[in-house]
Motif scaffolding. Structure first.
Motif, PDB file in Angstrom:
ATOM      1  N   ILE A 123       1.458  -0.661  -0.003  1.00 24.89           N
ATOM      2  CA  ILE A 123       0.083   0.255   0.591  1.00 24.89           C
ATOM      3  C   ILE A 123       0.765   0.877   0.124  1.00 24.89           C
ATOM      4  O   ILE A 123       1.799   1.613   1.554  1.00 24.89           O
ATOM      5  N   SER A 124       0.234   2.670  -1.108  1.00 30.47           N
ATOM      6  CA  SER A 124       0.955   3.521  -1.145  1.00 30.47           C
ATOM      7  C   SER A 124       0.418   4.605  -0.441  1.00 30.47           C
ATOM      8  O   SER A 124      -0.381   4.754  -1.511  1.00 30.47           O
ATOM      9  N   LEU A 125       0.681   5.224   0.327  1.00 31.66           N
ATOM     10  CA  LEU A 125       0.137   6.858   0.133  1.00 31.66           C
ATOM     11  C   LEU A 125       0.727   7.686  -0.634  1.00 31.66           C
ATOM     12  O   LEU A 125       1.702   8.601  -0.235  1.00 31.66           O
ATOM     13  N   GLU A 126       0.444   8.283  -1.358  1.00 32.58           N
ATOM     14  CA  GLU A 126       1.120   9.245  -2.298  1.00 32.58           C
ATOM     15  C   GLU A 126       0.612  10.701  -1.511  1.00 32.58           C
ATOM     16  O   GLU A 126      -0.015  10.702  -1.103  1.00 32.58           O
ATOM     17  N   ALA A 127       2.039  11.829  -1.885  1.00 33.57           N
ATOM     18  CA  ALA A 127       1.602  13.355  -1.690  1.00 33.57           C
ATOM     19  C   ALA A 127       0.250  13.626  -1.855  1.00 33.57           C
ATOM     20  O   ALA A 127       0.257  14.270  -1.204  1.00 33.57           O
ATOM     21  N   ASP A 128      -0.161  13.300  -3.574  1.00 35.43           N
ATOM     22  CA  ASP A 128      -0.348  13.853  -4.046  1.00 35.43           C
ATOM     23  C   ASP A 128      -2.548  13.327  -3.599  1.00 35.43           C
ATOM     24  O   ASP A 128      -3.107  13.787  -3.825  1.00 35.43           O
ATOM     25  N   GLY A 129      -2.152  12.353  -2.170  1.00 38.19           N
ATOM     26  CA  GLY A 129      -3.996  11.888  -1.892  1.00 38.19           C
ATOM     27  C   GLY A 129      -4.094  10.783  -2.349  1.00 38.19           C
ATOM     28  O   GLY A 129      -5.156  10.477  -2.210  1.00 38.19           O
ATOM     29  N   ALA A 130      -3.431  10.057  -3.226  1.00 35.80           N
ATOM     30  CA  ALA A 130      -3.642   8.908  -3.832  1.00 35.80           C
ATOM     31  C   ALA A 130      -3.290   7.671  -3.039  1.00 35.80           C
ATOM     32  O   ALA A 130      -2.262   8.379  -2.441  1.00 35.80           O
ATOM     33  N   LEU A 131      -4.221   7.143  -2.952  1.00 33.27           N
ATOM     34  CA  LEU A 131      -3.770   5.710  -1.683  1.00 33.27           C
ATOM     35  C   LEU A 131      -4.056   4.652  -3.176  1.00 33.27           C
ATOM     36  O   LEU A 131      -4.700   4.157  -4.143  1.00 33.27           O
ATOM     37  N   GLU A 132      -2.500   3.580  -3.579  1.00 35.17           N
ATOM     38  CA  GLU A 132      -2.239   2.445  -4.507  1.00 35.17           C
ATOM     39  C   GLU A 132      -2.537   0.905  -3.354  1.00 35.17           C
ATOM     40  O   GLU A 132      -1.697   1.752  -2.484  1.00 35.17           O
ATOM     41  N   LEU A 133      -3.503   0.037  -3.985  1.00 37.52           N
ATOM     42  CA  LEU A 133      -2.534  -0.809  -3.421  1.00 37.52           C
ATOM     43  C   LEU A 133      -2.874  -2.136  -4.069  1.00 37.52           C
ATOM     44  O   LEU A 133      -3.224  -2.062  -5.306  1.00 37.52           O
ATOM     45  N   ARG A 134      -1.276  -2.873  -3.793  1.00 34.01           N
ATOM     46  CA  ARG A 134      -1.154  -3.565  -4.589  1.00 34.01           C
ATOM     47  C   ARG A 134      -1.533  -5.134  -4.104  1.00 34.01           C
ATOM     48  O   ARG A 134      -1.142  -5.621  -3.214  1.00 34.01           O
ATOM     49  N   PRO A 135      -2.641  -5.657  -4.479  1.00 31.22           N
ATOM     50  CA  PRO A 135      -3.209  -6.597  -3.596  1.00 31.22           C
ATOM     51  C   PRO A 135      -2.762  -8.507  -3.657  1.00 31.22           C
ATOM     52  O   PRO A 135      -2.090  -8.320  -4.277  1.00 31.22           O
ATOM     53  N   PRO A 136      -2.952  -8.983  -2.944  1.00 30.58           N
ATOM     54  CA  PRO A 136      -2.329 -10.530  -3.216  1.00 30.58           C
ATOM     55  C   PRO A 136      -3.227 -10.696  -4.129  1.00 30.58           C
ATOM     56  O   PRO A 136      -4.265  -9.994  -4.539  1.00 30.58           O
ATOM     57  N   PRO A 137      -2.920 -12.385  -5.366  1.00 28.30           N
ATOM     58  CA  PRO A 137      -3.674 -12.485  -6.023  1.00 28.30           C
ATOM     59  C   PRO A 137      -4.836 -12.857  -5.367  1.00 28.30           C
ATOM     60  O   PRO A 137      -5.403 -13.151  -6.609  1.00 28.30           O
ATOM     61  N   SER A 138      -5.832 -13.776  -4.451  1.00 25.33           N
ATOM     62  CA  SER A 138      -6.473 -13.897  -3.918  1.00 25.33           C
ATOM     63  C   SER A 138      -7.603 -12.844  -4.847  1.00 25.33           C
ATOM     64  O   SER A 138      -8.935 -12.639  -4.311  1.00 25.33           O
ATOM     65  N   TYR A 139      -7.259 -11.409  -4.316  1.00 20.62           N
ATOM     66  CA  TYR A 139      -8.378 -11.064  -4.425  1.00 20.62           C
ATOM     67  C   TYR A 139      -8.275 -10.231  -6.040  1.00 20.62           C
ATOM     68  O   TYR A 139      -7.550  -9.836  -6.232  1.00 20.62           O
ATOM     69  N   THR A 140      -9.784  -9.771  -6.145  1.00 16.85           N
ATOM     70  CA  THR A 140     -10.263  -9.125  -7.684  1.00 16.85           C
ATOM     71  C   THR A 140     -10.895  -8.428  -7.824  1.00 16.85           C
ATOM     72  O   THR A 140     -11.786  -8.330  -9.011  1.00 16.85           O
ATOM     73  N   GLY A 141     -11.375  -7.677  -6.851  1.00 17.33           N
ATOM     74  CA  GLY A 141     -11.970  -6.499  -6.619  1.00 17.33           C
ATOM     75  C   GLY A 141     -11.204  -5.186  -7.153  1.00 17.33           C
ATOM     76  O   GLY A 141      -9.777  -5.351  -7.741  1.00 17.33           O
ATOM     77  N   ALA A 142     -11.604  -4.326  -7.353  1.00 18.56           N
ATOM     78  CA  ALA A 142     -10.760  -2.688  -7.982  1.00 18.56           C
ATOM     79  C   ALA A 142      -9.947  -2.526  -6.763  1.00 18.56           C
ATOM     80  O   ALA A 142     -10.816  -2.201  -5.575  1.00 18.56           O
TER      81      ALA A 142
END
Length: 193
Positions: free
Chosen positions: A107-126
């Motif tokens: 999980i990346s908390l970006e300075a511009d307010g974006a939150l980037e998620l890189r899930p495990p392979p089992s997660y199929t949601g957005a």
């Protein structure tokens, strides 16, 4: 001559009565394909419209009560402390298992307010389009709005945060979304150097 016309010409047998059944069957197949194509296009249009409504709703939720907030906001000192990349291992629980959350998340908390998620392979949601904002000791986020947290559950979750050394921990303040609660509160997030 088009492929369609060549197929039709090839389907005309010498016996005229036999060819009527074949042509009628071909017309029925074409009608079914046309209906399915229209249904698919309608579903995609509805999905795009729903996504636009969700994006507008999330933006409005973050702006609610802040009409004078400029488009670009300088990060607060507490917010700057959180900017970075973290890993969290979501343990097995009924909600985590059902939703495919179990495993390592980056999980990346970006300075511009974006939150980037890189899930495990089992997660199929957005996982795209998430945002975060800090107000003192509270973090607000719209992560996992689709499919886990819809409008009836509330777009935004609020958590109290604490950062000790390189461990970021969250405690629930207000969030109706089970999926987001499981991700944010199941384990401490460890900062990645």
């Amino acid at each position: 001559m088009s492929i369609d016309q060549r197929l039709r010409n090839g389907l005309h047998p010498a016996d005229p009565d036999h060819g009527l059944d074949t042509l009628a069957a071909l017309r029925r197949v074409e009608q079914r394909v046309t209906r399915r194509t229209r249904a698919t296009h309608a579903a995609l249009s509805a999905l795009v419209a729903a996504a636009l409504v969700a994006v507008i709703g999330v933006g409005a939720a973050f702006q609610q009560g802040r009409p004078d907030t400029p488009d670009v906001v300088a990060a607060e000192p507490s917010e700057r402390a959180l900017i970075g990349t973290y890993v969290v291992d979501v343990p097995d629980s009924p909600v985590a298992r059902i939703e495919g959350l179990v495993g390592r998340w980056v999980i990346s908390l970006e300075a511009d307010g974006a939150l980037e998620l890189r899930p495990p392979p089992s997660y199929t949601g957005a996982t795209t389009g998430a945002a975060w904002r800090v107000e003192d000791e509270l973090l607000r986020t719209d992560a996992l709005v689709e499919p886990g947290c819809q409008a009836d559950n509330g777009y935004v979750g609020t958590y109290r945060w604490s950062l000790t050394d390189d461990l970021l921990a969250f405690s629930l303040v207000d969030d109706a979304c089970d999926v987001r609660r499981a991700l944010f509160t199941s384990s401490a997030w460890e900062r990645v150097p």
